[in-house]
Design a protein around this motif. Sequence first.
Motif, PDB file in Angstrom:
ATOM      1  N   GLU A 333       6.257 -14.370   3.633  1.00 54.79           N
ATOM      2  CA  GLU A 333       4.919 -13.861   3.351  1.00 54.79           C
ATOM      3  C   GLU A 333       4.675 -13.865   1.841  1.00 54.79           C
ATOM      4  OE1 GLU A 333       4.025 -10.616   6.859  1.00 54.79           O
ATOM      5  OE2 GLU A 333       5.230  -9.989   5.138  1.00 54.79           O
ATOM      6  N   VAL A 334       3.409 -13.822   1.482  1.00 51.86           N
ATOM      7  CA  VAL A 334       3.019 -13.663   0.088  1.00 51.86           C
ATOM      8  C   VAL A 334       1.854 -12.692   0.069  1.00 51.86           C
ATOM      9  CG1 VAL A 334       1.462 -15.651   0.162  1.00 51.86           C
ATOM     10  CG2 VAL A 334       2.321 -14.827  -2.040  1.00 51.86           C
ATOM     11  N   ALA A 335       1.868 -11.783  -0.898  1.00 56.66           N
ATOM     12  CA  ALA A 335       0.838 -10.751  -0.974  1.00 56.66           C
ATOM     13  C   ALA A 335       0.177 -10.783  -2.344  1.00 56.66           C
ATOM     14  CB  ALA A 335       1.437  -9.370  -0.697  1.00 56.66           C
ATOM     15  N   LEU A 336      -1.112 -10.472  -2.354  1.00 54.58           N
ATOM     16  CA  LEU A 336      -1.874 -10.362  -3.597  1.00 54.58           C
ATOM     17  C   LEU A 336      -2.622  -9.036  -3.560  1.00 54.58           C
ATOM     18  CD1 LEU A 336      -2.975 -11.765  -6.232  1.00 54.58           C
ATOM     19  CD2 LEU A 336      -4.953 -12.420  -4.839  1.00 54.58           C
ATOM     20  N   ASP A 337      -2.431  -8.237  -4.625  1.00 57.85           N
ATOM     21  CA  ASP A 337      -3.110  -6.944  -4.731  1.00 57.85           C
ATOM     22  C   ASP A 337      -3.926  -6.931  -6.013  1.00 57.85           C
ATOM     23  OD1 ASP A 337      -1.785  -5.231  -2.478  1.00 57.85           O
ATOM     24  OD2 ASP A 337      -0.122  -6.222  -3.500  1.00 57.85           O
ATOM     25  N   VAL A 338      -5.166  -6.467  -5.915  1.00 57.91           N
ATOM     26  CA  VAL A 338      -6.044  -6.308  -7.077  1.00 57.91           C
ATOM     27  C   VAL A 338      -6.527  -4.859  -7.069  1.00 57.91           C
ATOM     28  CG1 VAL A 338      -8.120  -7.090  -8.258  1.00 57.91           C
ATOM     29  CG2 VAL A 338      -6.750  -8.723  -6.939  1.00 57.91           C
ATOM     30  N   VAL A 339      -6.151  -4.113  -8.118  1.00 62.30           N
ATOM     31  CA  VAL A 339      -6.484  -2.693  -8.193  1.00 62.30           C
ATOM     32  C   VAL A 339      -7.226  -2.438  -9.500  1.00 62.30           C
ATOM     33  CG1 VAL A 339      -5.566  -0.338  -8.181  1.00 62.30           C
ATOM     34  CG2 VAL A 339      -4.407  -2.136  -6.868  1.00 62.30           C
ATOM     35  N   ASP A 341      -9.717   0.686 -11.838  1.00 65.59           N
ATOM     36  CA  ASP A 341     -10.012   2.110 -12.014  1.00 65.59           C
ATOM     37  C   ASP A 341     -11.505   2.350 -12.140  1.00 65.59           C
ATOM     38  OD1 ASP A 341     -10.472   0.964 -14.442  1.00 65.59           O
ATOM     39  OD2 ASP A 341      -9.305   2.404 -15.612  1.00 65.59           O
ATOM     40  N   GLY A 342     -12.275   1.554 -11.423  1.00 70.36           N
ATOM     41  CA  GLY A 342     -13.724   1.635 -11.531  1.00 70.36           C
ATOM     42  C   GLY A 342     -14.333   2.759 -10.726  1.00 70.36           C
ATOM     43  N   VAL A 343     -15.637   2.656 -10.527  1.00 71.74           N
ATOM     44  CA  VAL A 343     -16.400   3.729  -9.876  1.00 71.74           C
ATOM     45  C   VAL A 343     -16.139   3.785  -8.378  1.00 71.74           C
ATOM     46  CG1 VAL A 343     -18.204   3.651 -11.610  1.00 71.74           C
ATOM     47  CG2 VAL A 343     -18.403   2.204  -9.579  1.00 71.74           C
ATOM     48  N   GLY A 344     -15.564   2.729  -7.822  1.00 73.51           N
ATOM     49  CA  GLY A 344     -15.277   2.717  -6.397  1.00 73.51           C
ATOM     50  C   GLY A 344     -16.531   2.636  -5.547  1.00 73.51           C
ATOM     51  N   PHE A 345     -16.340   2.643  -4.241  1.00 73.47           N
ATOM     52  CA  PHE A 345     -17.470   2.596  -3.311  1.00 73.47           C
ATOM     53  C   PHE A 345     -16.973   3.017  -1.934  1.00 73.47           C
ATOM     54  CE2 PHE A 345     -15.345  -1.397  -2.844  1.00 73.47           C
ATOM     55  CZ  PHE A 345     -15.551  -1.822  -1.545  1.00 73.47           C
ATOM     56  N   GLU A 346     -17.876   3.113  -1.007  1.00 74.07           N
ATOM     57  CA  GLU A 346     -17.542   3.480   0.355  1.00 74.07           C
ATOM     58  C   GLU A 346     -17.415   2.213   1.190  1.00 74.07           C
ATOM     59  OE1 GLU A 346     -16.218   5.535   3.265  1.00 74.07           O
ATOM     60  OE2 GLU A 346     -16.898   6.633   1.471  1.00 74.07           O
ATOM     61  N   PRO A 347     -16.190   1.801   1.567  1.00 73.26           N
ATOM     62  CA  PRO A 347     -16.030   0.529   2.276  1.00 73.26           C
ATOM     63  C   PRO A 347     -16.843   0.450   3.563  1.00 73.26           C
ATOM     64  CG  PRO A 347     -13.901   1.335   1.512  1.00 73.26           C
ATOM     65  CD  PRO A 347     -14.883   2.433   1.288  1.00 73.26           C
ATOM     66  N   GLY A 348     -16.922   1.546   4.311  1.00 72.60           N
ATOM     67  CA  GLY A 348     -17.674   1.508   5.561  1.00 72.60           C
ATOM     68  C   GLY A 348     -19.154   1.293   5.331  1.00 72.60           C
ATOM     69  N   ALA A 349     -19.688   1.878   4.287  1.00 75.02           N
ATOM     70  CA  ALA A 349     -21.119   1.747   4.011  1.00 75.02           C
ATOM     71  C   ALA A 349     -21.449   0.454   3.314  1.00 75.02           C
ATOM     72  CB  ALA A 349     -21.588   2.925   3.149  1.00 75.02           C
ATOM     73  N   ALA A 350     -20.423  -0.209   2.757  1.00 76.07           N
ATOM     74  CA  ALA A 350     -20.658  -1.453   2.008  1.00 76.07           C
ATOM     75  C   ALA A 350     -19.901  -2.598   2.631  1.00 76.07           C
ATOM     76  CB  ALA A 350     -20.245  -1.268   0.552  1.00 76.07           C
ATOM     77  N   ALA A 351     -19.903  -2.659   3.979  1.00 75.25           N
ATOM     78  CA  ALA A 351     -19.153  -3.718   4.662  1.00 75.25           C
ATOM     79  C   ALA A 351     -19.639  -5.086   4.275  1.00 75.25           C
ATOM     80  CB  ALA A 351     -19.250  -3.527   6.176  1.00 75.25           C
ATOM     81  N   GLY A 352     -20.887  -5.190   3.913  1.00 79.10           N
ATOM     82  CA  GLY A 352     -21.389  -6.504   3.508  1.00 79.10           C
ATOM     83  C   GLY A 352     -21.507  -6.665   2.027  1.00 79.10           C
ATOM     84  N   ALA A 353     -20.911  -5.726   1.241  1.00 81.00           N
ATOM     85  CA  ALA A 353     -21.039  -5.810  -0.195  1.00 81.00           C
ATOM     86  C   ALA A 353     -20.207  -6.930  -0.747  1.00 81.00           C
ATOM     87  CB  ALA A 353     -20.648  -4.478  -0.828  1.00 81.00           C
ATOM     88  N   ALA A 354     -20.336  -7.139  -2.048  1.00 83.58           N
ATOM     89  CA  ALA A 354     -19.803  -8.347  -2.634  1.00 83.58           C
ATOM     90  C   ALA A 354     -18.349  -8.291  -2.965  1.00 83.58           C
ATOM     91  CB  ALA A 354     -20.587  -8.674  -3.892  1.00 83.58           C
ATOM     92  N   GLY A 355     -17.642  -7.238  -2.920  1.00 80.05           N
ATOM     93  CA  GLY A 355     -16.220  -7.291  -3.273  1.00 80.05           C
ATOM     94  C   GLY A 355     -15.674  -5.940  -3.597  1.00 80.05           C
ATOM     95  N   THR A 356     -14.901  -5.846  -4.685  1.00 80.48           N
ATOM     96  CA  THR A 356     -14.224  -4.599  -5.009  1.00 80.48           C
ATOM     97  C   THR A 356     -15.144  -3.584  -5.638  1.00 80.48           C
ATOM     98  OG1 THR A 356     -13.575  -5.469  -7.152  1.00 80.48           O
ATOM     99  CG2 THR A 356     -12.068  -5.823  -5.336  1.00 80.48           C
ATOM    100  N   GLY A 357     -16.317  -3.967  -6.033  1.00 76.10           N
ATOM    101  CA  GLY A 357     -17.274  -3.016  -6.577  1.00 76.10           C
ATOM    102  C   GLY A 357     -18.354  -2.716  -5.567  1.00 76.10           C
ATOM    103  N   ALA A 391      -8.831  -0.786  -4.357  1.00 74.35           N
ATOM    104  CA  ALA A 391      -7.599  -1.560  -4.178  1.00 74.35           C
ATOM    105  C   ALA A 391      -7.849  -2.592  -3.071  1.00 74.35           C
ATOM    106  CB  ALA A 391      -6.437  -0.650  -3.813  1.00 74.35           C
ATOM    107  N   LEU A 392      -7.602  -3.842  -3.402  1.00 75.75           N
ATOM    108  CA  LEU A 392      -7.761  -4.936  -2.439  1.00 75.75           C
ATOM    109  C   LEU A 392      -6.401  -5.570  -2.215  1.00 75.75           C
ATOM    110  CD1 LEU A 392     -10.519  -7.595  -2.230  1.00 75.75           C
ATOM    111  CD2 LEU A 392      -8.160  -8.359  -2.444  1.00 75.75           C
ATOM    112  N   ALA A 393      -6.026  -5.759  -0.954  1.00 80.83           N
ATOM    113  CA  ALA A 393      -4.702  -6.307  -0.621  1.00 80.83           C
ATOM    114  C   ALA A 393      -4.862  -7.466   0.357  1.00 80.83           C
ATOM    115  CB  ALA A 393      -3.806  -5.238  -0.016  1.00 80.83           C
ATOM    116  N   VAL A 394      -4.228  -8.585   0.027  1.00 79.92           N
ATOM    117  CA  VAL A 394      -4.240  -9.775   0.875  1.00 79.92           C
ATOM    118  C   VAL A 394      -2.799 -10.099   1.237  1.00 79.92           C
ATOM    119  CG1 VAL A 394      -4.901 -12.195   1.086  1.00 79.92           C
ATOM    120  CG2 VAL A 394      -6.272 -10.642  -0.312  1.00 79.92           C
ATOM    121  N   LEU A 395      -2.557 -10.357   2.523  1.00 84.96           N
ATOM    122  CA  LEU A 395      -1.225 -10.731   2.995  1.00 84.96           C
ATOM    123  C   LEU A 395      -1.344 -12.014   3.802  1.00 84.96           C
ATOM    124  CD1 LEU A 395       1.775  -9.894   3.186  1.00 84.96           C
ATOM    125  CD2 LEU A 395       1.207  -8.752   5.347  1.00 84.96           C
ATOM    126  N   LEU A 396      -0.624 -13.059   3.353  1.00 84.61           N
ATOM    127  CA  LEU A 396      -0.657 -14.348   4.022  1.00 84.61           C
ATOM    128  C   LEU A 396       0.734 -14.732   4.497  1.00 84.61           C
ATOM    129  CD1 LEU A 396      -2.885 -16.480   1.599  1.00 84.61           C
ATOM    130  CD2 LEU A 396      -3.602 -15.187   3.612  1.00 84.61           C
TER     131      LEU A 396
END
Length: 422
Positions: A333-339, A341-357, A391-396
């Motif tokens: 496996e290979v993993a990529l994590d991008v973390v 310290d920004g303002v964050g967001f609500e993942p459930g409310a922004a399911a169609g948002a553009a990314g980590t912001g 925090a965004l985590a990808v596992l391939l």
Amino acid sequence: MATDRPRTTPVARVLQVCLHLLVAGLLALAVVRALAGRGGDPAAVTAAATAMAAVYTAGPLIGAVGRSRRAAGLWLALLGVTWAGVLVATQDGVWLAFPLYFLELHLLGRRSGLVAVGLTAAASIAAYSAHQHTVSAAAAIGPLLGGAVAVATVLGYQALYRESEERRRLIDELTAARADLATAHHAAGVLAERERLAREIHDTLAQSLTSIQLLLRAAQRALPERTGAAAEYVEQARQAAQDNLDEARRFVRALTPPALESDTLPVALERLCATTTARGGLTVRLHVSGERVRLPVPHEVALLRIAQSALGNTVRHAAATHAEVTLSFMAGEVALDVVDDGVGFEPGAAAGAAGTGPGPDGGFGLPSMRARARALGGTLAVESAPGEGTALAVLLPVPDPDAAPGGAAGPGRRDDAKEGSS
């Protein structure tokens, strides 16, 4: 209309010619035998044979005979009358019953044809018995056997014809189905390619254009007091535009990204972090853990594009000051994590948002990253909360090079690998 009659084929045309020749030969034989004194009055036989030949010749010349069962029945009735004249004139007219069987079965329906064959056989038996002045089994065997042979031949031919037509229909349907399938595959390929290009444009050109816009705005704010800083911003924007140009040219050639063309994934990510730090106004650091291995090109492309998209959206939306990118090589496996310290967001409310912001514009980033991970059998997870960063985590999964020799592209095969496989 005789719609159930087989269409004329080359074989059928040959059989028709043979039938015409048979009728002409039998009539000629009857006349010759009569002239030789072996079969009735020569004048009567010649006249009857001539009349039958004339009626028979007119049949193929009349188009309605071949199209209408009614016209065919009238022509056969008239032909039967002239044949009866030949039967009366000579017993050799019995021979003409055999070609008449085929005509009746071909031009009339199955039931009417069988009735006509029976009447023709009965007339042959009666005429021959009259000429012989006696009724015998020999007089009946010939016409009956000839009728049976004709019926079996015609019915067998019609069965073969129907089977051939059914096979032709099935082949036509198969050809049409293949054409429809090819069209569907083409449409699916077009949609897949559109989706791929949308991901590529969002993760590269769109992100870089956003950086250019931010740099030019910074240069505009620095002018006219801080010309040195403005010039630095403009130079960074120019370099970003050059990178965009390289990406656009790469799209045309459909090869791997320029950052991966001669470097490994960690080197490309290191360069991405440095570029984001210089242009984005935040500090980005890369961490690599585990034993470094060469990944398949689709995996490297996907991870690089996901990192570009994640950092691009961090710059645009997160208002972060620090970001950490971690690439982890693990067994299979290979993993990529991008973390950040920004303002964050609500993942459930922004399911169609553009990314980590918190992408209020409903961008394409997060769906694009998930699609890339899913295409390679991997997963993508996002953890965030307002005010607590993202925090965004990808596992391939990484295929075993020994089990799938074509999975991992070595240095000698990288130019042949297509970016579209991601």
